[in-house]
Design a protein around this motif. Structure first.
Motif, PDB file in Angstrom:
ATOM      1  N   ALA A  43      -7.580   1.921  -6.034  1.00 14.79           N
ATOM      2  CA  ALA A  43      -6.767   3.104  -5.746  1.00 14.79           C
ATOM      3  C   ALA A  43      -7.564   4.381  -5.890  1.00 14.79           C
ATOM      4  CB  ALA A  43      -5.563   3.153  -6.684  1.00 14.79           C
ATOM      5  N   ARG A  69       0.854  -1.185   0.000  1.00 19.18           N
ATOM      6  CA  ARG A  69       0.000   0.000   0.000  1.00 19.18           C
ATOM      7  C   ARG A  69       0.884   1.227   0.000  1.00 19.18           C
ATOM      8  NH1 ARG A  69      -4.750   1.199   4.446  1.00 19.18           N
ATOM      9  NH2 ARG A  69      -5.649   2.986   3.397  1.00 19.18           N
ATOM     10  N   THR A 125      -7.153  -4.801  -7.044  1.00 18.14           N
ATOM     11  CA  THR A 125      -6.302  -3.702  -6.597  1.00 18.14           C
ATOM     12  C   THR A 125      -7.147  -2.449  -6.784  1.00 18.14           C
ATOM     13  OG1 THR A 125      -4.183  -4.722  -7.084  1.00 18.14           O
ATOM     14  CG2 THR A 125      -4.257  -2.313  -7.209  1.00 18.14           C
ATOM     15  N   GLY A 176       0.950   5.801  -1.060  1.00 15.21           N
ATOM     16  CA  GLY A 176       0.179   6.989  -1.411  1.00 15.21           C
ATOM     17  C   GLY A 176       0.418   8.079  -0.399  1.00 15.21           C
ATOM     18  N   HIS A 194      -6.494   8.193  -7.044  1.00 16.79           N
ATOM     19  CA  HIS A 194      -5.412   9.003  -7.605  1.00 16.79           C
ATOM     20  C   HIS A 194      -5.853  10.462  -7.709  1.00 16.79           C
ATOM     21  CE1 HIS A 194      -3.780   5.112  -9.093  1.00 16.79           C
ATOM     22  NE2 HIS A 194      -2.624   5.745  -9.030  1.00 16.79           N
ATOM     23  N   ASP A 228      -3.904   6.997  -2.408  1.00 12.73           N
ATOM     24  CA  ASP A 228      -3.882   5.724  -1.696  1.00 12.73           C
ATOM     25  C   ASP A 228      -3.995   4.611  -2.729  1.00 12.73           C
ATOM     26  OD1 ASP A 228      -3.771   3.893   0.332  1.00 12.73           O
ATOM     27  OD2 ASP A 228      -5.762   4.325   1.156  1.00 12.73           O
ATOM     28  N   TYR A 229      -3.006   3.776  -2.749  1.00 10.97           N
ATOM     29  CA  TYR A 229      -2.974   2.697  -3.721  1.00 10.97           C
ATOM     30  C   TYR A 229      -2.915   1.402  -2.937  1.00 10.97           C
ATOM     31  CZ  TYR A 229      -1.709   0.270  -8.054  1.00 10.97           C
ATOM     32  OH  TYR A 229      -1.702  -0.540  -9.146  1.00 10.97           O
ATOM     33  N   ARG A 230      -3.928   0.553  -3.089  1.00  8.39           N
ATOM     34  CA  ARG A 230      -3.983  -0.668  -2.289  1.00  8.39           C
ATOM     35  C   ARG A 230      -3.964  -1.885  -3.199  1.00  8.39           C
ATOM     36  NH1 ARG A 230      -7.882  -0.101   2.835  1.00  8.39           N
ATOM     37  NH2 ARG A 230      -6.767  -2.044   3.218  1.00  8.39           N
ATOM     38  N   GLU A 231      -2.781  -2.449  -3.245  1.00  4.82           N
ATOM     39  CA  GLU A 231      -2.594  -3.620  -4.088  1.00  4.82           C
ATOM     40  C   GLU A 231      -3.270  -4.807  -3.409  1.00  4.82           C
ATOM     41  OE1 GLU A 231       1.536  -3.893  -5.933  1.00  4.82           O
ATOM     42  OE2 GLU A 231       1.411  -5.693  -4.710  1.00  4.82           O
ATOM     43  N   ALA A 255      -0.646   8.952  -6.597  1.00  2.00           N
ATOM     44  CA  ALA A 255      -1.539   8.123  -5.788  1.00  2.00           C
ATOM     45  C   ALA A 255      -1.772   8.745  -4.421  1.00  2.00           C
ATOM     46  CB  ALA A 255      -0.945   6.730  -5.617  1.00  2.00           C
TER      47      ALA A 255
END
Ligand SMILES: Nc1ncnc2c1ncn2[C@@H]1O[C@H](COP(=O)(O)OP(=O)(O)O)[C@@H](O)[C@H]1O
Ligand SMILES: [Mg+2]
Length: 406
Positions: free
Chosen positions: A355, A256, A353, A258, A357, A366-369, A364
């Motif tokens: 996110a 994660r 995944t 961002g 942006h 918050d980018y949540r893989e 990003a």
């Protein structure tokens, strides 16, 4: 702003010893026999940068990254093992909580003691005493021993003394985090006054909004190394990205990152009534729900989800930009739903995944893989090959034969 450096930090290194644990087992002690009981580590490792006169400078970094050690080197309380710090102008520092305070002495006595340490004569302190006490706001307690003070009271008095010195360079370590909001505002205002008067301020703070508001420039430290120096927005970003990437591994094992102004608190798949979906079948109506929380108003955020099959094939990537869905500004918390009338996935396991942006799609928040893994079961159409169901119909008249149904 003149080009002269008020503080010049030149290849500064500081080593400390870390002692091994005392109460170790006999066996461990025996095995350690003959080896050093401590190891040395670099609290600061070849750090160089300049703070120009009149600049408000922020130092950020995780706990233990060396911020306080660096401030102490600038204040000449610590001597670097290598390199040097050159300062131009008088320095006053508010370092650690109650540093320079004697617990048995009263607040009044400590003002004199502290003022003397900071280089003021008794006469100078006499002249400023009332202002110091007024600024601290702890007048009723000024004749009690400071050992009875709360940490907030310590900081109030310490800050009041430090600024009364009238320094050209002010160093402030973490006080903005202590005390009530009103006092924090008072400190912030005072630092802004200093700034307006063209003095140099170096602050250590964990409060990113405070750093953003106060500082012209920021340095990021990590394990004693200088990572970067630059504009607050850029450096704070770099720091937050780091913190997210290091710290937050989702249960599914995804990373994660961002800058965090708006965060994707949760991502879920619901049935058409909005209940958590227990079984998801091919052809079912589903809702993909983004739950977000913004800690400040965020302009034109983009939401998107990427769905992958378990073996990593990128199946679909719905997002608000492609759909021309624009939020002017989002603030606070809320949810955003993406409705799918008939889920076209065949049975199998899928990873999402998701996110948020910025409007350009490059930055990003918050980018949540792999924020969610879900299974699809046999449904309608009753298909199980490949990844997607085309939801087509067989036209039996075309073959000229009529198959038996059943
Ligand atoms: N006097 C000291 N003796 C030994 N280790 C110290 C001493 N002061 C600080 N350290 C260690 O040096 C590292 C940097 O500390 P510090 O400068 O206080 O970090 P920060 O202020 O960024 O949290 C930490 O690992 C800390 O435990
Ligand atoms: Mg510190």
């Amino acid at each position: 702003m003149s080009a002269a450096a008020a503080v010049s930090i030149e290849s500064v290194s500081k080593r400390f010893r870390r002692y091994h644990e005392r109460n170790q087992s006999l066996k461990a002690a025996a095995m350690r026999k003959g080896r050093a009981r401590f190891e040395e580590f670099m609290a600061l490792d070849d750090v160089s940068f300049k703070v120009e006169e009149g600049v408000s400078f922020g130092l950020i970094g995780e706990n233990g990254s060396g911020k306080s050690t660096l401030l102490k080197c600038i204040a000449k309380i610590l001597t670097p093992d290598a390199g040097r710090v050159v300062t131009r102008g008088s320095v006053s520092a508010l370092l650690e909580l109650g540093a320079g305070f004697h617990p048995e002495l009263s607040g009044r006595e400590n003002v004199y003691l502290n003022g003397a340490i900071l280089g003021m004569s008794k006469k100078q302190i006499d002249a400023r005493f009332d202002d110091i006490v007024a600024f601290s706001g702890i007048e009723p307690f000024i004749d009690s021993p400071v050992k009875n003070y709360s940490s907030g009271m310590y900081v109030r008095l310490g800050f009041a003394v430090a600024i009364s010195v009238d320094p050209e360079i002010l160093l402030v370590d973490e006080v903005l985090a202590v005390g009530d909001a009103e006092f924090q505002q008072k400190c912030t205002d005072k630092i802004l006054d200093f700034k307006r008067e063209g003095r140099t301020v170096i602050v250590v703070s964990h409060s990113m909004p405070a750093v953003r508001n106060l500082c012209d420039q920021v340095a990021l430290l990590e394990h004693g190394h200088l990572v970067d120096v630059g504009k607050p927005v850029d450096i704070i970003d770099e720091y937050l990205v780091d913190v997210f990437a290091d710290r937050e591994i989702d249960q599914t094992g995804g990373a994660r990152w961002g800058s965090g102004e708006i965060r994707l608190e949760d991502f879920s798949i619901l049935d058409e009534a909005g209940r958590p979906a227990e079984h998801i079948r091919t052809g079912d109506p589903v809702i993909l729900r983004f739950r977000y929380a913004a800690r400040e108003p965020v302009r034109r955020p983009l939401f998107g989800a990427s769905i992958f099959s378990a073996d990593g094939v990128y199946v679909a990537g719905p997002n608000t930009r492609d759909a021309d869905v624009v939020f002017d500004t989002l603030d606070g918390s809320g949810t955003l739903d993406f409705r799918v009338d008939r889920l076209p996935l065949v049975p199998g396991t899928y990873d999402v995944t998701a996110a948020i942006h910025d409007q350009t799609g490059t930055h990003a928040f918050d980018y949540r893989e792999k924020v969610l893994r879900f299974n699809v079961e046999l449904g309608t159409p009753r298909e199980s090959w490949g990844i997607v169901s085309l939801a087509g119909e067989w036209d039996v008249t075309a073959s000229g034969a009529s198959p038996a149904r059943g």
